[in-house]
Design a protein around this motif. Structure first.
Motif, PDB file in Angstrom:
ATOM      1  N   ARG A   1       2.267  13.168 -14.074  1.00 29.53           N
ATOM      2  CA  ARG A   1       2.418  14.061 -12.910  1.00 29.53           C
ATOM      3  C   ARG A   1       1.859  13.447 -11.633  1.00 29.53           C
ATOM      4  NH1 ARG A   1      -2.321  18.693 -13.428  1.00 29.53           N
ATOM      5  NH2 ARG A   1      -3.913  17.220 -14.080  1.00 29.53           N
ATOM      6  N   ASP A   2       0.881  12.541 -11.745  1.00 25.83           N
ATOM      7  CA  ASP A   2       0.359  11.888 -10.542  1.00 25.83           C
ATOM      8  C   ASP A   2       1.467  11.172  -9.772  1.00 25.83           C
ATOM      9  OD1 ASP A   2      -2.117  12.654 -11.564  1.00 25.83           O
ATOM     10  OD2 ASP A   2      -3.079  10.749 -11.066  1.00 25.83           O
ATOM     11  N   PHE A   3       2.434  10.618 -10.529  1.00 22.78           N
ATOM     12  CA  PHE A   3       3.506   9.841  -9.909  1.00 22.78           C
ATOM     13  C   PHE A   3       4.562  10.741  -9.278  1.00 22.78           C
ATOM     14  CE2 PHE A   3       1.448   7.101 -12.774  1.00 22.78           C
ATOM     15  CZ  PHE A   3       1.702   5.794 -12.397  1.00 22.78           C
ATOM     16  N   THR A   4       4.663  11.963  -9.794  1.00 24.33           N
ATOM     17  CA  THR A   4       5.745  12.822  -9.310  1.00 24.33           C
ATOM     18  C   THR A   4       5.492  13.302  -7.890  1.00 24.33           C
ATOM     19  OG1 THR A   4       4.768  14.860 -10.203  1.00 24.33           O
ATOM     20  CG2 THR A   4       6.229  13.622 -11.652  1.00 24.33           C
TER      21      THR A   4
ATOM     22  N   GLY B   1       0.043   5.913  -0.080  1.00 28.59           N
ATOM     23  CA  GLY B   1       0.604   6.139  -1.408  1.00 28.59           C
ATOM     24  C   GLY B   1      -0.198   5.458  -2.499  1.00 28.59           C
ATOM     25  N   PHE B   2      -0.701   4.256  -2.179  1.00 28.03           N
ATOM     26  CA  PHE B   2      -1.428   3.453  -3.157  1.00 28.03           C
ATOM     27  C   PHE B   2      -2.578   4.207  -3.814  1.00 28.03           C
ATOM     28  CE2 PHE B   2      -4.806   0.306  -4.031  1.00 28.03           C
ATOM     29  CZ  PHE B   2      -4.125  -0.527  -4.889  1.00 28.03           C
TER      30      PHE B   2
ATOM     31  N   THR C   1       0.814  -1.232   0.000  1.00 32.61           N
ATOM     32  CA  THR C   1       0.000   0.000   0.000  1.00 32.61           C
ATOM     33  C   THR C   1       0.840   1.272   0.000  1.00 32.61           C
ATOM     34  OG1 THR C   1      -0.131  -0.056   2.408  1.00 32.61           O
ATOM     35  CG2 THR C   1      -1.964  -1.040   1.198  1.00 32.61           C
ATOM     36  N   SER C   2       2.135   1.150   0.233  1.00 33.35           N
ATOM     37  CA  SER C   2       2.926   2.373   0.334  1.00 33.35           C
ATOM     38  C   SER C   2       4.343   2.240  -0.243  1.00 33.35           C
ATOM     39  CB  SER C   2       2.999   2.803   1.799  1.00 33.35           C
ATOM     40  OG  SER C   2       3.788   3.947   1.952  1.00 33.35           O
ATOM     41  N   HIS C   3       5.088   1.219   0.184  1.00 35.24           N
ATOM     42  CA  HIS C   3       6.507   1.194  -0.182  1.00 35.24           C
ATOM     43  C   HIS C   3       6.726   0.911  -1.665  1.00 35.24           C
ATOM     44  CE1 HIS C   3       7.125   0.027   4.349  1.00 35.24           C
ATOM     45  NE2 HIS C   3       6.518   1.175   4.183  1.00 35.24           N
ATOM     46  N   VAL C   4       6.084  -0.136  -2.183  1.00 29.61           N
ATOM     47  CA  VAL C   4       6.259  -0.434  -3.608  1.00 29.61           C
ATOM     48  C   VAL C   4       5.656   0.679  -4.485  1.00 29.61           C
ATOM     49  CG1 VAL C   4       5.667  -2.067  -5.461  1.00 29.61           C
ATOM     50  CG2 VAL C   4       6.688  -2.897  -3.328  1.00 29.61           C
ATOM     51  N   PRO C   5       4.470   1.213  -4.161  1.00 27.81           N
ATOM     52  CA  PRO C   5       4.009   2.384  -4.936  1.00 27.81           C
ATOM     53  C   PRO C   5       5.034   3.520  -4.973  1.00 27.81           C
ATOM     54  CG  PRO C   5       2.189   1.521  -3.652  1.00 27.81           C
ATOM     55  CD  PRO C   5       3.405   0.713  -3.253  1.00 27.81           C
ATOM     56  N   HIS C   6       5.674   3.808  -3.849  1.00 28.13           N
ATOM     57  CA  HIS C   6       6.694   4.858  -3.876  1.00 28.13           C
ATOM     58  C   HIS C   6       7.861   4.457  -4.786  1.00 28.13           C
ATOM     59  CE1 HIS C   6       4.661   6.951  -0.591  1.00 28.13           C
ATOM     60  NE2 HIS C   6       5.480   7.964  -0.800  1.00 28.13           N
TER      61      HIS C   6
ATOM     62  N   ALA D   1      -0.145   1.875 -13.241  1.00 26.49           N
ATOM     63  CA  ALA D   1      -1.171   2.109 -12.221  1.00 26.49           C
ATOM     64  C   ALA D   1      -2.194   0.977 -12.235  1.00 26.49           C
ATOM     65  CB  ALA D   1      -1.852   3.460 -12.459  1.00 26.49           C
ATOM     66  N   TYR D   2      -2.668   0.629 -13.430  1.00 28.73           N
ATOM     67  CA  TYR D   2      -3.595  -0.500 -13.519  1.00 28.73           C
ATOM     68  C   TYR D   2      -2.937  -1.755 -12.938  1.00 28.73           C
ATOM     69  CZ  TYR D   2      -7.001   1.739 -16.754  1.00 28.73           C
ATOM     70  OH  TYR D   2      -7.969   2.521 -17.324  1.00 28.73           O
TER      71      TYR D   2
END
Ligand SMILES: NC(=O)c1ccc[n+]([C@@H]2O[C@H](COP(=O)([O-])OP(=O)(O)OC[C@H]3O[C@@H](n4cnc5c(N)ncnc54)[C@H](OP(=O)(O)O)[C@@H]3O)[C@@H](O)[C@H]2O)c1
Ligand SMILES: NC(=O)c1ccc[n+]([C@@H]2O[C@H](COP(=O)([O-])OP(=O)(O)OC[C@H]3O[C@@H](n4cnc5c(N)ncnc54)[C@H](OP(=O)(O)O)[C@@H]3O)[C@@H](O)[C@H]2O)c1
Lengths: 311, 311
Positions: A230-233, B228-229, A195-200, B203-204
């Motif tokens: 830009r969502d990822f930045t 983050g997710f 939920t957080s680390h891999v997304p970052h 993202a998908y």
């Protein structure tokens, strides 16, 4: 959103915060706004941060040393990067009073639990924690009192932890607006990996990939970023020290989840190569439902584009 | 943000929009607000959408057939999914008047240019386009007049395109608030692969990976998504038909960029495995600069958390 009104009687006598950044200063602000502690004490290793915290009036006392900060404190919360937890635990160990609760807000839990237990004496209640709330900004100016409102705060008490101490810490987080859950440190680290680390990590990675392409200029990446990039930045602009420490301290779970992510991505790539439109369509339909659920439970806004200013 | 005031004289006599979804209805709204066309005509293959468009008063005429929509139109813009462009071009081909401009807003350009040229007669100006602007919502209710304000709109005129026709189309986009750029369809498809298509795919993919883990429940993924997710779920909630068509029609560039992304990700994974903190720190520092640039040129908000409601 607003906080509930201040309490008539504080929950904690002396509350000490070590590390006055985004999270530490948000705890101080929330605790002050609701009068959760008789006395609020803060300490940071960075002199400029201590001066700023004093200037902002974030605590009743901005201590000059870790020893001074924790002396006689009932609850101590370490709000420093994960990699600094062991050093802080060592600094404060001789000065923590018996029966005090020592907690933290680090984004990784198994390694922090080990670090705290290795240094703190018997008779001190070590109960690690992690508020799942934050922004991409750092430092004492970035915090705000409602940061934890309607967010989850996870406690990972070790086996045999004192139930009363866990309840007191839990009350403190509830009073700051958080919903509290407890789980094992290992499960926490796996849940947060996805939920957080891999997304970052993925966000940092795609921004890096974009910067390094030879056939697309940096200026093109920046100009056309509204197409999704830009969502990822945002999360790829988070604090480098904090995130380096997260990955170094949650290696196994991150590598495990990353393996799954890559496997799935390669299957998708194959579906694109072989023009398997139905496979793509099915995944793209399934993923919408998850966002809907996140919006329904109030963890996300339904506004288009996160409610960013239009145009 | 607001649009400039209406023009004294329309830029276009008859403007026809085929496909009244997010993008088509936004063009209609912007054109109406600024009086850019003498007559606005709209058509959609979906009867319910036509009825809704009429109810919303989005056009002077909601046509019953593609033939009726394009008859005597000066500029025709196809706003349907990329995979539907060929069929629409075929439908309208016999009814487009000589000298008319036929453009589109599809997210892929090389395949659309081929599809339009294959079906439309000589004497019609085929000038594909792509406004780099959108939200995760679809349909005639999702559009708004300022969608293109301060965004880039890319035109990909084929070699030998009529300069005057390109200029007229360009003026139309400028009048809707967009900055206009021209480039080749192939370069467009590569630039958008990195700034939009691969970010959507990733993202998908991560949302799919999260849904399929055995040791983390869906409810945990949803509860702790604020770590983050949830940032990824926004674009993973975009329209499945549109995105299936994008990937099927921009295969080569997507697979090329995906290859780079995966290579970089595996290098990062290795850095984590071998605890190479400096490598992680360096990348995490470099990526911040890109967000700063995107904010500086006004393509992103500097508000923490995209300015999402706090708490
Ligand atoms: N940011 C988030 O979104 C978020 C969310 C949930 C949990 N967390 C966790 O919360 C913790 C703090 O994060 P943050 O975002 O609040 O960081 P931050 O804004 O960078 O603040 C951390 C503060 O701790 C100070 N510090 C570092 N080492 C220290 C030491 N040995 N002794 C005393 N002070 C020290 C830093 O000083 P310098 O200025 O000298 O570095 C800085 O002022 C991290 O463990 C992180 O994993 C963060
Ligand atoms: N969404 C974005 O963020 C974005 C941004 C830039 C460019 N684009 C591009 O813009 C185009 C439209 O996207 P959108 O988001 O506006 O889609 P949308 O909201 O789903 O609207 C598309 C409309 O076209 C209709 N349609 C489909 N096939 C048709 C046909 N053969 N003849 C007539 N009408 C037909 C659809 O009817 P049904 O309801 O029956 O499907 C729907 O009403 C796509 O090519 C996309 O790649 C999208």
């Amino acid at each position: 959103m607003v906080l509930d009104p201040p309490l008539a009687h504080p929950l904690v006598g002396r509350l000490a915060i070590i590390g006055i950044g985004l999270i530490g200063s948000s705890i101080l602000r929330a605790a002050a706004a609701r009068k959760l502690a008789g006395t609020l004490i803060a300490y940071d290793g960075n002199e400029a941060v201590r001066a700023r915290a004093a200037g902002l009036g974030l605590a009743d006392l901005v201590a000059e040393t870790p020893a001074q900060a924790v002396a006689d404190a009932d609850i101590i919360i370490l709000c420093v990067p994960v990699g600094a937890m062991a050093a802080v635990a060592q600094d404060i160990a001789p000065h923590v009073k018996p029966g005090a609760i020592v907690s933290d807000v680090g984004s990784v839990k198994a390694s922090v639990l080990n670090a705290l237990r290795a240094h703190l004496p018997e008779g001190v209640h070590v109960i690690p924690g992690h508020p799942v709330a934050g922004t991409e900004y750092s430092g004492p100016d970035a915090g705000f009192a409602t940061l934890f409102q309607n967010r989850w705060s996870i406690l990972t008490p070790p086996e045999g932890a004192d139930a009363d101490a866990v309840a007191r810490l839990s009350q403190l987080w509830s009073a700051m607006g958080a919903n509290v859950e407890t789980m094992t440190p290992e499960h926490h680290d796996l849940v947060l990996a996805i939920t957080s680390h891999v997304p970052h990590l993925i966000a940092y990675n795609i921004v890096g990939t974009a910067a390094d392409l030879e056939d697309v200029t940096q200026s093109e990446v920046i100009k056309y970023s509204a197409g999704g990039f830009r969502d990822f930045t945002r999360i790829a602009a988070s604090d480098p020290t904090m995130w380096r420490d997260v990955f170094l301290n949650n290696r196994e779970a991150v590598i495990e989840v990353l393996g799954r992510f890559t496997e799935d991505l390669i299957a998708l790539q194959r579906a694109i190569r072989w023009a398997e439109g139905d496979k793509l369509f099915d995944l793209f339909t399934r993923t919408r439902a998850i966002r809907r659920s996140i919006i329904e439970i109030g963890q996300e806004t339904a506004e288009p584009d996160f409610g960013r200013e239009r145009g």
